[in-house]
Design a protein around this motif. Structure first.
Motif, PDB file in Angstrom:
ATOM      1  N   VAL A  82      -5.052  12.506   0.135  1.00  0.00           N
ATOM      2  CA  VAL A  82      -4.164  11.366   0.384  1.00  0.00           C
ATOM      3  C   VAL A  82      -2.723  11.826   0.192  1.00  0.00           C
ATOM      4  CG1 VAL A  82      -3.430   9.105  -0.480  1.00  0.00           C
ATOM      5  CG2 VAL A  82      -5.865   9.633  -0.255  1.00  0.00           C
TER       6      VAL A  82
ATOM      7  N   ASP B  16       0.330   8.149  -1.136  1.00  0.00           N
ATOM      8  CA  ASP B  16      -0.453   6.977  -1.546  1.00  0.00           C
ATOM      9  C   ASP B  16      -1.063   6.168  -0.404  1.00  0.00           C
ATOM     10  OD1 ASP B  16       0.054   7.473  -4.229  1.00  0.00           O
ATOM     11  OD2 ASP B  16       1.935   6.339  -4.170  1.00  0.00           O
ATOM     12  N   GLU B  17      -0.677   6.410   0.842  1.00  0.00           N
ATOM     13  CA  GLU B  17      -1.202   5.562   1.919  1.00  0.00           C
ATOM     14  C   GLU B  17      -1.688   6.325   3.143  1.00  0.00           C
ATOM     15  OE1 GLU B  17       1.721   3.027   3.737  1.00  0.00           O
ATOM     16  OE2 GLU B  17       3.391   4.269   3.040  1.00  0.00           O
ATOM     17  N   HIS B  18      -1.294   7.562   3.282  1.00  0.00           N
ATOM     18  CA  HIS B  18      -1.681   8.328   4.469  1.00  0.00           C
ATOM     19  C   HIS B  18      -2.793   9.326   4.116  1.00  0.00           C
ATOM     20  CE1 HIS B  18       1.870   6.441   5.896  1.00  0.00           C
ATOM     21  NE2 HIS B  18       2.702   7.232   5.241  1.00  0.00           N
ATOM     22  N   LEU B  19      -3.562   9.692   5.101  1.00  0.00           N
ATOM     23  CA  LEU B  19      -4.689  10.603   4.899  1.00  0.00           C
ATOM     24  C   LEU B  19      -4.465  11.872   5.715  1.00  0.00           C
ATOM     25  CD1 LEU B  19      -7.551  11.160   3.834  1.00  0.00           C
ATOM     26  CD2 LEU B  19      -8.442   9.867   5.785  1.00  0.00           C
TER      27      LEU B  19
ATOM     28  N   MET C 212      -4.244   5.235   6.476  1.00  0.00           N
ATOM     29  CA  MET C 212      -5.710   5.211   6.398  1.00  0.00           C
ATOM     30  C   MET C 212      -6.238   5.886   5.137  1.00  0.00           C
ATOM     31  SD  MET C 212      -6.855   5.975  10.340  1.00  0.00           S
ATOM     32  CE  MET C 212      -5.876   5.396  11.724  1.00  0.00           C
ATOM     33  N   SER C 213      -5.481   5.859   4.053  1.00  0.00           N
ATOM     34  CA  SER C 213      -5.908   6.541   2.831  1.00  0.00           C
ATOM     35  C   SER C 213      -7.254   6.030   2.323  1.00  0.00           C
ATOM     36  CB  SER C 213      -4.849   6.379   1.740  1.00  0.00           C
ATOM     37  OG  SER C 213      -4.629   5.007   1.462  1.00  0.00           O
ATOM     38  N   SER C 214      -7.552   4.753   2.609  1.00  0.00           N
ATOM     39  CA  SER C 214      -8.811   4.168   2.117  1.00  0.00           C
ATOM     40  C   SER C 214     -10.039   4.799   2.771  1.00  0.00           C
ATOM     41  CB  SER C 214      -8.828   2.657   2.364  1.00  0.00           C
ATOM     42  OG  SER C 214      -8.764   2.376   3.756  1.00  0.00           O
ATOM     43  N   LEU C 215      -9.833   5.547   3.855  1.00  0.00           N
ATOM     44  CA  LEU C 215     -10.969   6.143   4.564  1.00  0.00           C
ATOM     45  C   LEU C 215     -11.302   7.548   4.074  1.00  0.00           C
ATOM     46  CD1 LEU C 215     -10.255   4.961   8.242  1.00  0.00           C
ATOM     47  CD2 LEU C 215     -11.808   3.963   6.560  1.00  0.00           C
TER      48      LEU C 215
ATOM     49  N   PRO D 284     -13.070   8.461   1.500  1.00  0.00           N
ATOM     50  CA  PRO D 284     -14.509   8.607   1.200  1.00  0.00           C
ATOM     51  C   PRO D 284     -15.367   8.791   2.449  1.00  0.00           C
ATOM     52  CG  PRO D 284     -13.551   6.816  -0.087  1.00  0.00           C
ATOM     53  CD  PRO D 284     -12.511   7.226   0.906  1.00  0.00           C
TER      54      PRO D 284
END
Length: 566
Positions: free
Chosen positions: A501, A504-507, A525-528, A530
């Motif tokens: 990440v 804090d927000e980008h992947l 897309m940081s939440s992706l 996993p």
């Protein structure tokens, strides 16, 4: 937000036929065929846009009348008023006609209405200004196609009007000397999607032909047309592609207009700019003048012949753009909180939000942001002088204009096109309009339209991402509606173990292929993470160039990520 992926179809026989003419990667052939390029000749014109392929401007209905009236005004030394809308399209159109006319005429000036005091388009106040200053001819740019009452008012004061517009006409055309609009039902002009500034360009092209002025005088202003095409999000096809292609060349040359050079510098563009830079760097700064202050700052910047003339205006526009960003960010947060607090509103097929204190100049931007968060037709309203005014934005494939027109009994006026519109209504009609709009959209929108769609041009393998492949994609530019940057899909990828990440927000995804690594960036897309780390996944992406410490490399810019579909 969940998205649906759709692979765009392409005629297999046309691909095979084109492959005999062009020996390039099958995925690239597929993209060309999707875009209507199915022969060597059409491919040649696509990859080498030529100004010689521009249509005869006199093929546009009323062009002969417009040119004759302007020449008459010049011969009689009449005062001409160039009148343009306050957005990027209008400001560039005013600057274009101003810079062209000054080559052979001096008895003219320009006028841009104040967004808050006068509203969109030709205003009674503007006509009164023209009358009190002895103007006998108004050339209206990027507005006027529905201004029947204003044109009649001008005629009553002895003022002729030429309308140069690209918006959809109503059932009755204004009684102007000439109405230039390819969208007129009775206009046979071959290309219908010019910007407002593009219509202005056709006018000066016709004037050049009629007065034996070298066409190079028109072509030197093509950078203004390019900025208008980018900002107004018109299709980059046909004539627009030619104008945008050559406009970008001018924007990236030493001959670019001084004001635009300054905006590039202030906006942090030091290398070659593309259409995205025009959309996200130049356009917001030019627009900021009309949104928060006076659009004449933008025109003065664009017509400044020396950088020292334009510098103060460039600084002013940059300051206004900074203020605009803060204002629209705050309003967006307020609007999102309003939706989240209302369970009924959250479950609707539409968004209609209103606050009397919201700044009129940024509600269109806010409507776009809300559409990104809640993917559905959206209207944001504020209040001015007891009247509610709003901006509307649509989702892909849904005709917003027709949905609003179906509810027009509750409105004072409205205008726009499939994807964006403006409207006004009395406050007491807000609830009735909101319910009618929801009912109309709910009855006509397909459920799939409420799910964002990722259009895939072609599936490729990771091994096919190389410099030669990317080189041909770059030659497909400029990109925009009708010729979007190609979106590719690669299936069944696995993480190299180095994905992480960023901010804090980008992947940042690192993909290993053979003995090398390819990086992909997934903004927001940081939440992706996993999804990437735990299982094979599919990527939808654009190909871009990453420059770091003067080193260039190909980078995948991710559009979406999903678990691998077996």
């Amino acid at each position: 937000m969940q998205k649906r992926w759709r692979i765009i179809e392409a005629d297999r026989q046309q691909i095979e036929t084109l492959q005999k003419e062009l020996r390039i990667h099958p995925a690239l052939l597929r993209i060309l065929v999707q875009r209507g390029i199915n022969s060597y000749e059409s491919a040649y014109e696509f990859f080498r846009p030529s100004m010689e392929k521009l249509h005869n401007p006199f093929a546009m209905k009323d062009m002969d009348k417009a040119v004759a009236r302007i020449i008459q005004a010049v011969e009689r030394n009449e005062k001409i008023l160039i009148y343009g809308d306050y957005d990027v399209d209008g400001s560039t159109a005013v600057a274009l006609l101003y810079l062209f006319l000054k080559n052979f005429y001096s008895n003219f000036d320009y006028y841009v209405p104040h967004r808050k005091k006068e509203g969109y388009g030709i205003s009674f106040q503007g006509i009164d200004y023209a009358a009190s200053h002895n103007f006998s001819l108004i050339i209206a740019l990027d507005c006027g196609i529905r201004a029947e009452d204003k044109v009649n008012y001008a005629r009553s004061k002895g003022i002729d009007i030429i309308i140069c517009d690209h918006h959809l006409p109503g059932e009755i055309l204004p009684a102007a000397v000439a109405v230039l609009d390819p969208k007129r039902n009775d206009c046979d002009y071959p290309y219908k999607e010019l910007s407002g500034c593009g219509i202005g360009f056709k006018l000066i092209q016709a004037l050049s032909i009629e007065k034996n002025i070298p066409l190079s005088e028109c072509f030197k202003l093509v950078d203004l047309v390019c900025v208008s095409i980018a900002a107004d999000i018109v299709p980059i096809t046909g004539e627009n592609r030619i104008l945008a292609y050559h406009g970008l060349k001018k924007l990236n040359s030493d001959d670019a207009l001084p004001g635009i050079k300054l905006l590039k510098e202030i906006g942090g563009i030091y290398g070659e700019m593309d259409i995205e830079d025009a959309v996200f760097v130049l356009a917001p700064r030019i627009n900021a003048a009309g949104r928060l202050d006076d659009a004449r700052h933008a025109v003065k910047l664009l017509i400044g012949e020396a950088e020292e003339e334009a510098l103060d205006h460039a600084i002013k526009l940059n300051q206004l753009n900074y203020q605009r960003k803060n204002i629209d960010r705050q309003i967006t947060l307020e609007a999102l909180a309003m939706i989240e607090a209302d369970e009924g509103m959250k479950n609707r097929k539409t968004t209609v939000v209103y606050n009397s204190s919201w700044h009129k100049g940024v509600i269109g931007i806010v409507a776009s942001r809300l559409t990104e968060s809640y993917y559905r037709p959206t209207i944001v309203l504020t209040e001015q002088d007891g009247i509610l005014t709003g901006s509307a934005r649509s989702v892909k494939d849904f005709n917003l204009y027709e949905a609003i027109r179906a509810c027009s009994e509750h409105l004072i006026q409205f205008g726009g096109h499939h994807f964006a519109a403006g409207l006004s209504l009395y406050k007491e009609n807000l609830q009735r309009f909101t319910e009618a709009f929801e009912a109309q959209v709910a009855a006509t929108i397909h459920p799939d339209m409420l799910i964002p769609e990722v259009e895939i041009d072609a599936e490729i393998g990771l091994q096919e991402v190389n410099e030669n492949f990317y080189g041909i994609i770059k030659r497909m530019a400029p990109f925009g509606p009708g010729n979007m940057k190609p979106t590719f899909m690669i299936k069944n990828l696995t993480d190299s173990g180095y994905s992480t990440v960023v901010k804090d927000e980008h992947l940042r995804i690192v993909l290993k292929h053979n003995n090398s690594y390819i990086k992909a960036i997934a903004f927001g897309m940081s939440s992706l993470l996993p999804v990437v780390q735990r299982q094979p996944f599919d990527l939808a992406f654009h190909l871009d160039e990453n420059i770091w410490n003067d080193q260039r490399s190909i980078q995948l810019t991710v559009k979406d990520i999903r678990p691998a579909v077996v």
